[in-house]
Structures are given as structure tokens and as C-alpha cells.
Design an enzyme around this catalytic site. Structure first.
Site, mmCIF file in Angstrom:
data_model
loop_
_atom_site.group_PDB
_atom_site.id
_atom_site.type_symbol
_atom_site.label_atom_id
_atom_site.label_comp_id
_atom_site.label_asym_id
_atom_site.label_seq_id
_atom_site.Cartn_x
_atom_site.Cartn_y
_atom_site.Cartn_z
ATOM 1 C CB ALA A 142 -3.482 8.582 -2.252
ATOM 2 C CB THR A 143 1.078 6.633 0.110
ATOM 3 O OG1 THR A 143 0.579 5.579 -0.715
ATOM 4 C CG2 THR A 143 1.819 6.028 1.300
ATOM 5 C CG ASN A 164 -6.573 -1.506 -3.587
ATOM 6 O OD1 ASN A 164 -7.070 -1.734 -2.493
ATOM 7 N ND2 ASN A 164 -5.377 -1.956 -3.915
ATOM 8 C CD GLN A 180 -8.597 2.256 -7.034
ATOM 9 O OE1 GLN A 180 -9.178 2.319 -8.106
ATOM 10 N NE2 GLN A 180 -7.284 2.056 -6.952
ATOM 11 C CB SER A 232 -4.228 9.151 -5.893
ATOM 12 O OG SER A 232 -3.102 9.026 -6.735
ATOM 13 N N GLY A 233 -4.020 11.738 -7.885
ATOM 14 C CA GLY A 233 -4.167 12.245 -9.240
ATOM 15 C C GLY A 233 -4.161 11.171 -10.307
ATOM 16 C CG HIS A 234 -1.451 7.625 -10.212
ATOM 17 N ND1 HIS A 234 -1.392 6.283 -10.499
ATOM 18 C CD2 HIS A 234 -1.253 7.730 -8.882
ATOM 19 C CE1 HIS A 234 -1.157 5.598 -9.391
ATOM 20 N NE2 HIS A 234 -1.068 6.453 -8.390
ATOM 21 C CB CYS A 294 0.802 -0.764 -3.623
ATOM 22 S SG CYS A 294 0.155 0.745 -4.372
#
Length: 367
Positions: A70-71, A148, A176, A193-195, A313
Site C-alpha cells: 500500500a505504501t 490505523n 484499514q 494492502s493484501g496483508h 510502521c
């Protein structure tokens, strides 16, 4: 024995169905999806199935670009601001994830004027401050769907309307919220994002509304729609697609489960103060504080639970949470705050066990 895992904002466990979707492309289906032979075409077809699965939870009238995170998607999206002639203003909510916040601040060293829009004590953006900031030179506005760290849900639809009235693009970090709550239909750029949705690490996506140009962020062979060079991983794409499909199928069931876990947690942490809005929030995120507590010591004392003192992060940076500071919390209050993140695979019994361990450790420390 693994600890009880309550840090689902940092990452989520891989869903079994996602692993099953990935395995064929990690074993026999190893063809390069950009190759013209049959194995390449099979891999390419799997990538496109995944793209459609991801897009099914996003607005119509746009395209999905796979990224490594995502970043990366956010960095790619912010490049769209460079394409708007005569505009060099970027306005973001002060409580944005570092992926947006730090990137926007970097743009402030590259000829752009970056503005951080303050929030109220509940973590909700001050719309009057945003309105005062917007003007004919604003290129891009950024706002998270779900924060987040504190779980607050921003009024992204209203923010988008204000951005468009100023002629600016709207970037929504939906990491999120994707797969959990409604996605803003009028945003121009959406990162995910996948995770964070029980999918694999190492893959994200950027949704781009039709008619919007984003300059390449990685140069080379131009494989991913000419803006993101490099060989795509069919396994990672299939994993993200399967995770998105599973979120769509389980959305109501997942939400009911998360709400039940959150309600139980709220009842067991009655001596703690919730950081952020109680009403405008995603229930799977509970950020709470207890004055006088040393959270670093608490985490050491409660090693049987995986929870957080803030964003994963930023946890190694040594910096206090900019999100909690934006709410007006003092340094001591920030250091007494923890984040519990509930997920699909947690149980009520786990929440009860965690509450007992954390509350007992807190009482021992404060007595």
C-alpha cells in the site's frame, strides 16, 4: 506456544482459503505472466481474475494497478499531483499513516506546499480548517478511511466533495477499511494492502479513476499498465484476489463477529479511556489508555499477548504517536496507551483472557 494475537491492524493471519489459492502458482504454475506461451497466458489469466476480484469491492469506472504494498500504491498515487498544471498544493489530515504523511511532507521539499489539516479531540478532521486550506492551487487531498492507530472513520465522502469543488484530486488510504466497510465511491485514488485483509504480504493495489494519469514510479519494462515495471507474482495476485473475494462473501458475518468482540472488550476495560471517537470508528480497533501506566513495561509483563502501543510502521522509530498527539494527548498519556486489534479468527474467550492479563499487569504496576 504462540501468544494470543490481537494486533490485526499491523497484519492479519493468512486465511486458509487464500493459501489454497496461492499454492498452484507457487508450485506448477510458475510461468511468467508476461510471457506469450501457454504457461505465461495461464499465469496472466490468474492475475486478471485476481484484478477483477479486487475491483469488485471498489467503485466502477476505474482500474486496479497491482503494487508491492500500500505504501508503494500511495507513492504512485501522489504522483498524480505532478500531472496537474498550475497546482502545487497537497492537503492531508494530520493523523494520516506515515505512508501518506511522510510522502506528503517529502513533496513539500520538492516544490509543493503541504498542509496538515488538524483534527478535533475525537480524531475527526476539522472540516472548516480543510475548507480554509483549499484553493485553486490545491492538487491533491488525502484522508484515511479508517485510522490505523485509533480506528476513527473520517467523513471521506464530505472531504471528497470539498476536494472536487476546489478542482483537486482525492486520495483515500483505505487499507484499514477495504473489505470491511463501504468504500467512498467518489474518491479518485484508493490504496489497499493484501496483508491487512487476511492475504499475503508483499502485495497491494492502487485503484485509479478513469481519466486520471499517474506517472510511472518504477521504470523498466512497463509490465503493469506502463506505470509499474517488474514481473508480477501470480501467487501474490491470486492471494490478494482470494482475500478480497472472501471479504466480500463474509463481510456481514465478519462484522457481526468483530462487533461482539469489541463489545466484550469495552465491558472488560471499563477503567480505561478510549482514544478517539466512540461513534465514528471501526469496532475492530480499540485504542485505550490508563493514566500513569508505562506501556513499555506492560508489554514486557504481558508477553502472552501480541498487542501494540501504536503503528507497527513507527514502533521502531522512537517517535511518539503523531496520531495521539494530534488528539491533544500529552506525552505521558501517549505512553500510557495501547491498541488492541480484533480479527476474524479471534474468539470471545481470547478477549476475556487478554483483558484479565492486561488488567492484572496494569493493577500490579499502578499499585
Amino acid at each position: 506456544m504462540n501468544p494470543i494475537y490481537l494486533d490485526n491492524q499491523a497484519t492479519t493471519p493468512l486465511a486458509p482459503e487464500v493459501l489454497d489459492a496461492m499454492l498452484p502458482w507457487l508450485k506448477d504454475g510458475f510461468g511468467n505472466p508476461h510471457s506469450p506461451h501457454v504457461m505465461g497466458r495461464q499465469a496472466a489469466a490468474a492475475v486478471e481474475v485476481a484484478r477483477d476480484q479486487v475491483a469488485a469491492l471498489l467503485p466502477n469506472g476505474g482500474r486496479v494497478i497491482f503494487t508491492g504494498s500500500a505504501t508503494e500504491a500511495i507513492n504512485l498515487a501522489m504522483g498524480a499531483a505532478r500531472m496537474l498544471q498550475g497546482r502545487n498544493g497537497i492537503a492531508i489530515v494530520d493523523t494520516e499513516h506515515a505512508a501518506v504523511r511522510d510522502t506528503a511532507l517529502w513533496y513539500g521539499t520538492q516544490g509543493f506546499e503541504t498542509s496538515l489539516i488538524p483534527v478535533d479531540p475525537q480524531g475527526l478532521v476539522l472540516l472548516e480548517e480543510l475548507e480554509a486550506c483549499l484553493g485553486p492551487r490545491t492538487a491533491l487531498v488525502g484522508a484515511m478511511l479508517v485510522n490505523n492507530e485509533i480506528g476513527v472513520v473520517q467523513p471521506v465522502d464530505r472531504i471528497t466533495e470539498m476536494a472536487h469543488q476546489a478542482g483537486a484530486l482525492m486520495l483515500c488510504d483505505a487499507v484499514q477499511g477495504y473489505g470491511r466497510i463501504d468504500i467512498p465511491q467518489q474518491a479518485d485514488l484508493i490504496a489497499l494492502s493484501g496483508h491487512k485483509i487476511y492475504g499475503p504480504k508483499g502485495i497491494g493495489a492502487l485503484w485509479v479513476r478513469d481519466g486520471i494519469d499517474v506517472p510511472p514510479s518504477i521504470h523498466g519494462g512497463g509490465q503493469e499498465q506502463g506505470v509499474r515495471s517488474g514481473t508480477l507474482s501470480p501467487a501474490l495476485c491470486a492471494g490478494l484476489g482470494a482475500a478480497a473475494k472472501l471479504c466480500a462473501e463474509r463481510r456481514q458475518e465478519d462484522m457481526q463477529h468483530i462487533v461482539s468482540l469489541a463489545e466484550k472488550a469495552h465491558s472488560l476495560f471499563g477503567d480505561w479511556t478510549v482514544n478517539g471517537s466512540l461513534d465514528q470508528r471501526y469496532p475492530g480497533n480499540l485504542n485505550i489508555r490508563r493514566d500513569g501506566l508505562d506501556v513499555a513495561r506492560l508489554m514486557s509483563d504481558v508477553r502472552g499477548v501480541a498487542f501494540s502501543a501504536g503503528s507497527a510502521c513507527a514502533s521502531g522509530s522512537g517517535r511518539p504517536s503523531h496520531v495521539l498527539a494530534a488528539l491533544g494527548l500529552q506525552p505521558a498519556q501517549i505512553k500510557s496507551s495501547i491498541r488492541l486489534g480484533f480479527g476474524r479468527y479471534n474468539t470471545v474467550e481470547e478477549v476475556e483472557r487478554v483483558a484479565g492479563l492486561i488488567n492484572q499487569a496494569a493493577e500490579n504496576q499502578l499499585s
